[in-house]
Design a protein around this motif. Structure first.
Motif, PDB file in Angstrom:
ATOM      1  N   TRP A 382      -5.401  -5.364  -5.911  1.00 59.73           N
ATOM      2  CA  TRP A 382      -4.264  -5.000  -5.065  1.00 59.73           C
ATOM      3  C   TRP A 382      -2.957  -4.993  -5.853  1.00 59.73           C
ATOM      4  CZ3 TRP A 382      -2.441 -10.165  -4.911  1.00 59.73           C
ATOM      5  CH2 TRP A 382      -3.430 -11.152  -4.927  1.00 59.73           C
ATOM      6  N   GLU A 383      -3.020  -4.348  -7.028  1.00 52.91           N
ATOM      7  CA  GLU A 383      -1.831  -4.195  -7.870  1.00 52.91           C
ATOM      8  C   GLU A 383      -0.889  -3.179  -7.239  1.00 52.91           C
ATOM      9  OE1 GLU A 383       0.180  -5.484 -11.343  1.00 52.91           O
ATOM     10  OE2 GLU A 383      -1.762  -6.131 -10.539  1.00 52.91           O
ATOM     11  N   SER A 384       0.413  -3.446  -7.303  1.00 56.84           N
ATOM     12  CA  SER A 384       1.416  -2.531  -6.751  1.00 56.84           C
ATOM     13  C   SER A 384       1.437  -1.229  -7.539  1.00 56.84           C
ATOM     14  CB  SER A 384       2.795  -3.185  -6.794  1.00 56.84           C
ATOM     15  OG  SER A 384       3.799  -2.253  -6.433  1.00 56.84           O
ATOM     16  N   SER A 385       1.739  -0.129  -6.839  1.00 56.60           N
ATOM     17  CA  SER A 385       1.863   1.178  -7.491  1.00 56.60           C
ATOM     18  C   SER A 385       3.309   1.585  -7.673  1.00 56.60           C
ATOM     19  CB  SER A 385       1.148   2.255  -6.652  1.00 56.60           C
ATOM     20  OG  SER A 385      -0.206   1.942  -6.487  1.00 56.60           O
ATOM     21  N   ASN A 386       4.225   0.728  -7.317  1.00 59.20           N
ATOM     22  CA  ASN A 386       5.646   1.077  -7.355  1.00 59.20           C
ATOM     23  C   ASN A 386       6.396  -0.018  -8.103  1.00 59.20           C
ATOM     24  OD1 ASN A 386       8.029   2.388  -6.951  1.00 59.20           O
ATOM     25  ND2 ASN A 386       8.181   1.956  -4.759  1.00 59.20           N
ATOM     26  N   ASP A 387       6.227  -0.044  -9.436  1.00 61.47           N
ATOM     27  CA  ASP A 387       6.785  -1.134 -10.234  1.00 61.47           C
ATOM     28  C   ASP A 387       7.875  -0.672 -11.183  1.00 61.47           C
ATOM     29  OD1 ASP A 387       5.199   0.351 -11.840  1.00 61.47           O
ATOM     30  OD2 ASP A 387       4.034  -1.313 -12.667  1.00 61.47           O
ATOM     31  N   SER A 388       8.392   0.548 -11.008  1.00 54.69           N
ATOM     32  CA  SER A 388       9.421   1.057 -11.919  1.00 54.69           C
ATOM     33  C   SER A 388      10.762   0.407 -11.628  1.00 54.69           C
ATOM     34  CB  SER A 388       9.542   2.578 -11.800  1.00 54.69           C
ATOM     35  OG  SER A 388       9.962   2.940 -10.505  1.00 54.69           O
ATOM     36  N   ARG A 389      11.538   0.199 -12.683  1.00 57.28           N
ATOM     37  CA  ARG A 389      12.889  -0.349 -12.550  1.00 57.28           C
ATOM     38  C   ARG A 389      13.901   0.735 -12.898  1.00 57.28           C
ATOM     39  NH1 ARG A 389      10.142  -3.923 -15.739  1.00 57.28           N
ATOM     40  NH2 ARG A 389      11.327  -3.182 -17.543  1.00 57.28           N
ATOM     41  N   LYS A 390      15.124   0.523 -12.472  1.00 56.90           N
ATOM     42  CA  LYS A 390      16.145   1.538 -12.686  1.00 56.90           C
ATOM     43  C   LYS A 390      16.379   1.812 -14.161  1.00 56.90           C
ATOM     44  CE  LYS A 390      18.611   0.799  -8.327  1.00 56.90           C
ATOM     45  NZ  LYS A 390      19.903   0.453  -7.676  1.00 56.90           N
ATOM     46  N   ASP A 391      16.230   0.786 -14.998  1.00 56.30           N
ATOM     47  CA  ASP A 391      16.496   0.955 -16.420  1.00 56.30           C
ATOM     48  C   ASP A 391      15.239   1.273 -17.217  1.00 56.30           C
ATOM     49  OD1 ASP A 391      15.300  -1.478 -15.985  1.00 56.30           O
ATOM     50  OD2 ASP A 391      16.505  -2.566 -17.462  1.00 56.30           O
ATOM     51  N   GLN A 455       4.032  -7.501  -1.997  1.00 60.34           N
ATOM     52  CA  GLN A 455       4.062  -6.447  -3.009  1.00 60.34           C
ATOM     53  C   GLN A 455       2.724  -5.719  -3.149  1.00 60.34           C
ATOM     54  OE1 GLN A 455       5.400  -8.295  -6.652  1.00 60.34           O
ATOM     55  NE2 GLN A 455       7.509  -8.487  -5.927  1.00 60.34           N
ATOM     56  N   ALA A 456       1.870  -5.836  -2.137  1.00 57.17           N
ATOM     57  CA  ALA A 456       0.603  -5.094  -2.156  1.00 57.17           C
ATOM     58  C   ALA A 456       0.641  -3.906  -1.206  1.00 57.17           C
ATOM     59  CB  ALA A 456      -0.559  -6.009  -1.789  1.00 57.17           C
ATOM     60  N   ASP A 457       1.805  -3.603  -0.658  1.00 61.02           N
ATOM     61  CA  ASP A 457       1.909  -2.523   0.326  1.00 61.02           C
ATOM     62  C   ASP A 457       1.714  -1.138  -0.284  1.00 61.02           C
ATOM     63  OD1 ASP A 457       4.445  -3.594  -0.756  1.00 61.02           O
ATOM     64  OD2 ASP A 457       5.271  -1.743   0.075  1.00 61.02           O
ATOM     65  N   THR A 458       1.767  -1.025  -1.613  1.00 58.73           N
ATOM     66  CA  THR A 458       1.507   0.259  -2.271  1.00 58.73           C
ATOM     67  C   THR A 458       0.231   0.201  -3.106  1.00 58.73           C
ATOM     68  OG1 THR A 458       2.874  -0.337  -4.190  1.00 58.73           O
ATOM     69  CG2 THR A 458       3.969   0.803  -2.368  1.00 58.73           C
ATOM     70  N   ALA A 459      -0.616  -0.779  -2.866  1.00 63.02           N
ATOM     71  CA  ALA A 459      -1.863  -0.917  -3.617  1.00 63.02           C
ATOM     72  C   ALA A 459      -2.856   0.164  -3.194  1.00 63.02           C
ATOM     73  CB  ALA A 459      -2.465  -2.304  -3.401  1.00 63.02           C
ATOM     74  N   ALA A 460      -3.884   0.336  -4.007  1.00 62.28           N
ATOM     75  CA  ALA A 460      -4.897   1.350  -3.706  1.00 62.28           C
ATOM     76  C   ALA A 460      -5.583   1.067  -2.372  1.00 62.28           C
ATOM     77  CB  ALA A 460      -5.928   1.388  -4.828  1.00 62.28           C
ATOM     78  N   LEU A 461      -5.850  -0.218  -2.066  1.00 57.60           N
ATOM     79  CA  LEU A 461      -6.512  -0.545  -0.804  1.00 57.60           C
ATOM     80  C   LEU A 461      -5.618  -0.258   0.393  1.00 57.60           C
ATOM     81  CD1 LEU A 461      -8.338  -3.861  -1.813  1.00 57.60           C
ATOM     82  CD2 LEU A 461      -9.354  -1.605  -1.423  1.00 57.60           C
ATOM     83  N   ALA A 462      -4.307  -0.453   0.246  1.00 59.18           N
ATOM     84  CA  ALA A 462      -3.382  -0.103   1.324  1.00 59.18           C
ATOM     85  C   ALA A 462      -3.433   1.392   1.603  1.00 59.18           C
ATOM     86  CB  ALA A 462      -1.963  -0.539   0.953  1.00 59.18           C
ATOM     87  N   TYR A 463      -3.522   2.191   0.561  1.00 57.00           N
ATOM     88  CA  TYR A 463      -3.594   3.648   0.711  1.00 57.00           C
ATOM     89  C   TYR A 463      -4.916   4.063   1.360  1.00 57.00           C
ATOM     90  CZ  TYR A 463      -4.491   8.461  -0.838  1.00 57.00           C
ATOM     91  OH  TYR A 463      -4.835   9.791  -0.893  1.00 57.00           O
ATOM     92  N   LEU A 464      -6.034   3.514   0.897  1.00 56.90           N
ATOM     93  CA  LEU A 464      -7.332   3.922   1.409  1.00 56.90           C
ATOM     94  C   LEU A 464      -7.588   3.424   2.832  1.00 56.90           C
ATOM     95  CD1 LEU A 464      -9.676   3.357  -1.691  1.00 56.90           C
ATOM     96  CD2 LEU A 464      -8.955   5.538  -0.723  1.00 56.90           C
ATOM     97  N   PHE A 465      -7.193   2.174   3.115  1.00 57.33           N
ATOM     98  CA  PHE A 465      -7.568   1.559   4.388  1.00 57.33           C
ATOM     99  C   PHE A 465      -6.558   1.800   5.498  1.00 57.33           C
ATOM    100  CE2 PHE A 465     -10.223  -2.007   2.174  1.00 57.33           C
ATOM    101  CZ  PHE A 465     -11.229  -1.084   1.931  1.00 57.33           C
TER     102      PHE A 465
END
Length: 846
Positions: A382-391, A455-465
């Protein structure tokens, strides 16, 4: 699926003609190596241009019920892998396959189990007590809880397996049948600690570097204390490492200068002497024996891992010592550099696997690809898919630019938001592919974990399920988050229950187990009476990989020739050398340059990287190269100008060619092969056969040939059969002819006269360099014949140049410092026949 656009373009170009056939085999659902350059978009581009496709629709790895469970998970959405080009087609088991599921007391266990973790499972999230809220459990609280649950489940399974109650494939379950798949090496290390606390043996398949290990730090401290035995501070730091095992209480009662009745600090000085006299590896092995390091390390719970790291480090340090002729100070400096990721220069030294006999396998998902395990646990999918920072720089494929790979270093605000969305979408797609790889490693059973984690709201399982929108939206990741964020425990459980219902019994939904785990007692191995087998075979004692150095290692004394050459590893002082009248200071300087193997290795390294046009055209680049290499090898920077002057002479010295002369300055880097390694097959070779090959075909120069045959007759070596290995310093092409160069840093004397043609001819005979280059010419001849269409020895081979770097003349000086020869074709043919043990076939000598 693991190629990149450049690789695909190469194949597309090579097979562009309609009459050429190219099969592309891959599974885009398993494209998980983007971190090392693989690009699934290259696959999608290729797939769009392929007219015919064939799909393997049968799974021979997993139990039928487990196959159905995985199909159900990825059929929850019409586009589970985000991009329409990567479609999911459910697979089927083979016809008439015999099912042997994981069973307990004769009853099949569920093939796929989803553990649900309530938000209040850790007892620290009071807001989660109302299960209709969207409270989230912190990862820092969830991961230890899940690790303990996985450890407890493995402990119970192994206990039942020992009792014969849990069977896999008809046999009792063993530790080696289980695997835990993790996202990172850190997760794997933490899981191993949990299992170790329960007495469960586990082996970690890691991609981490051995230089990052605790043992690398402790080895550095030990070697520092040995190299500087009078520094009490370094000695005390080494003594309290796990290698030597002293405690702070032990050190309190010790003094460096002990008097009667006092206990003194241990003396490691004799190891420094042993290191200096007999080399690093002899010293290190003796230290391990004397100090009981092996016994001390294996007593730790992870002792096998620690001992494996120590032995691996010792091997690496020994190899570096041999390859670069490093002393104590230089080796320590090198080790410090390798322990720092920012200055690490060695190729990645991956942690070696300790013994994996009957141990739980701890593997990263990336490492597990292509492997299979009877029972698999996937606790952290359940790794997040949205981990980019502004810098943070963004790497993504720009849909508005034909999918071109784009790097955003800081675009305007509106563009930045669009680019972040594209990059996050690609990350989500790869997370889904990682999920697929993890779940499909299991043969009999798989357990995975899901819940309302922070921080798991963008994980692969969140998307699939939980996401029901279209995957084509550029804001897919934000929309996935928006679908999952409002859900509380009850809503998530309900949606998981719907998936369980569609799986027809192949998926079981359970609460995360909370029962404490007993410490595992593995069955003791019964004592066996062992006896040694009697060896009835024969050993070919002459078969080995040999070399010129090995053949001449027992060369006879030099007789009337003075032995001016240094032996390997010695450095003779040259401060008493006087300037020679009529010669420039630079010449005397190069005579003073240190002698020995390490200086020779330095010069070879410089020459391997030198652009021969630089000393004249770009002296600053040459000076930069020389300064860097001097620093790398631990030489004083004041030698820079001396070596630069030598390099200038080198590239200007005239070299003999086919009816002409030329200089190295005319040879571009593209026409060079540096350090050309070869393995030449050898039939049984002995001194008599070698002497006969030379005696039957007189060579050049004739004035030294008789002396050469006499010298060769004195050579003695053990007969050898196998391969001759060697490294040719330089092969280059000039006017369609190929030349062989060997750099010599030998110190023959303090005057240019000591490097005259006559002096070099004597040296070539005395040191058996004539034998060396004739062997190398045979190897190069075979190399060119195999690669150069229409190759002819007489037309394409230009000759041999042995260049003695200390004796190169100034522009107007006498000819010296270079030995040249072009062996006759008949002699090379005779040698090739002797080495190969048969007549040399065409086109070796057309």
């Amino acid at each position: 699926q693991d190629t990149d656009p450049v690789q695909y373009e190469i194949f597309r170009t090579l097979f562009a003609d309609a009459d050429r056939c190219l099969f592309l085999i891959g599974d885009p659902k398993q494209a998980i190596y983007s971190f090392r350059g693989a690009d699934v978009f290259a696959y999608m581009d290729a797939a769009r241009h392929i007219p015919e496709r064939f799909t393997l629709g049968t799974n021979y790895r997993s139990e039928p019920a487990l196959i159905h469970a995985v199909n159900t998970i990825f059929e929850t959405r019409p586009d589970p892998f985000v991009y329409p080009e990567i479609a999911f087609e459910g697979v089927i088991p083979p016809e008439h396959s015999e099912s042997q599921p994981l069973s307990l007391d004769g009853r099949p266990l569920p093939p796929l189990v989803i553990w649900f973790v309530p938000s209040d499972a850790a007892g620290t999230n009071t807001a989660a007590k109302n299960r209709k809220t969207s409270a989230r459990m912190a990862k820092s609280a969830a991961k230890p809880l899940i690790r303990r649950a996985v450890g407890a489940e493995i402990s119970h399974l192994l206990s039942f397996g020992t009792a014969g109650r849990v069977l896999v494939g008809g046999s009792p379950l063993r530790a080696g049948d289980l695997a835990v798949l993790l996202r990172s090496n850190r997760e794997a290390s933490e899981m191993k600690e949990t299992l170790a606390g329960l007495g469960i043996p586990a082996v970690l398949y890691s991609t981490a570097s051995v230089f990052d290990s605790r043992e690398a730090l402790q080895t550095e401290r030990l070697l520092r204390a040995i190299a500087t035995p009078h520094d009490e501070r370094l000695l005390r730091a080494a003594l309290v490492t796990d290698l030597l095992g002293y405690t702070s209480d032990d050190l309190m009662g010790m003094t460096a200068d002990a008097v009667d009745g006092e206990q003194g600090l241990p003396d490691l000085g004799h190891y420094a002497r042993l290191w200096s006299d007999q080399g690093f590896i002899r010293m290190f092995r003796q230290c391990m024996l004397d100090q009981g390091i092996r016994t001390r390390l294996v007593a730790f719970p992870d002792g096998e891992r620690r001992l494996t790291n120590i032995l691996h480090l010792a091997e690496i340090l020994h190899q570096e010592t041999v390859d670069r002729q490093l002393g104590m100070v230089e080796l320590l400096r090198w080790l410090v550099e390798q322990r720092n990721p920012d200055t690490r220069t060695a190729a990645e030294q991956q942690l070696r696997l300790e013994s994996d006999d009957d141990a739980v396998q701890l593997v990263t998902i990336h490492k597990s690809k292509g492997l299979q395990y009877p029972v698999v646990f996937c606790p952290f999918l359940w790794e997040s898919s949205n981990d980019s920072r502004k810098d943070q720089a963004l790497l993504f494929h720009d849909a508005t630019d034909a999918g071109r790979l784009t790097l955003d270093l800081g675009a305007a605000s509106a563009e930045r938001q669009a680019h972040e969305a594209l990059a996050a979408r690609e990350t989500l797609a790869e997370n889904v592919r990682l999920l697929y790889v993890a779940l499909t490693r299991a043969q009999k059973h798989c357990t995975m974990v899901w819940g309302c984690f922070n921080q798991a709201d963008t994980a692969a399982l969140a998307y699939l399920f939980h996401h029901r929108g279209s995957s084509t939206s550029l804001q897919l990741v934000d929309e996935t988050s928006g679908s999952f964020q409002p859900l509380g425990d009850a809503a998530v459980w309900e949606q998981l229950h719907d998936i369980e219902a569609r799986a027809s019994g192949s998926i079981t939904l359970r609460q995360l187990p909370s029962a404490p785990a007993p410490r595992t007692s593995l069955p003791e191995t019964a004592d066996e009476s062992l006896s040694a087998r009697s060896f009835q075979g024969s050993i070919e004692r002459h078969w080995r990989v040999s070399s010129f150095s090995a053949i001449t290692s027992r060369k006879p004394p030099s007789g009337e020739w003075p032995d001016r050459d240094e032996t390997v590893g010695t450095v003779r002082p040259t401060d008493d050398i006087l300037d020679v009248e009529g010669e420039k200071e630079a010449v005397a300087d190069i005579f003073r340059f240190p002698q020995g193997a390490r200086p020779g290795t330095l010069l070879h390294d410089i020459l391997e990287h030198l652009e021969f046009t630089s000393p004249d055209r770009d002296p600053r680049a040459t000076a930069t190269l020389v300064s860097g290499k001097l620093s790398d090898y631990g030489f004083e920077p004041h030698w820079r100008d001396t070596l630069c002057n030598m390099l200038t002479r080198l590239v200007r010295v005239p070299l003999a060619g086919a009816g002409t002369t030329f200089t190295l300055a005319q040879i571009p880097m593209a026409d060079r092969l540096n350090e050309l390694e070869f393995f030449l097959p050898l039939e049984r070779l002995n001194p008599d056969r070698l002497h006969q090959a030379f005696a039957s075909c007189p060579g050049t120069p004739p004035r030294s040939w008789a002396a050469w045959l006499e010298r060769l007759g004195m050579l003695d070596f053990t007969p050898v059969h196998g391969f001759l290995r060697g490294f040719i310093d330089l092969v280059f092409s000039y006017q369609n002819r190929f030349y062989l160069v060997d750099w010599k840093s030998n110190h023959l004397g303090h005057r240019l006269d000591d490097y005259s043609p006559n002096a070099l001819a004597e040296t070539m005979v005395r040191e058996y360099y004539l034998l060396q280059y004739h062997l190398y010419v045979v190897a190069l001849d075979r190399y060119l014949a195999a690669r150069l269409p229409g190759y002819c020895y007489e037309d394409h081979f230009g000759g041999v140049h042995y260049i003695f770097l200390r004796g190169l003349p100034p522009d107007s000086g006498p000819p010296c410092g270079v030995f040249h020869d072009r062996p006759a074709k008949t002699l090379i043919a005779s040698l090739a026949s002797t080495l190969l043990g048969k007549e040399v076939p065409e086109p070796l000598f057309p």
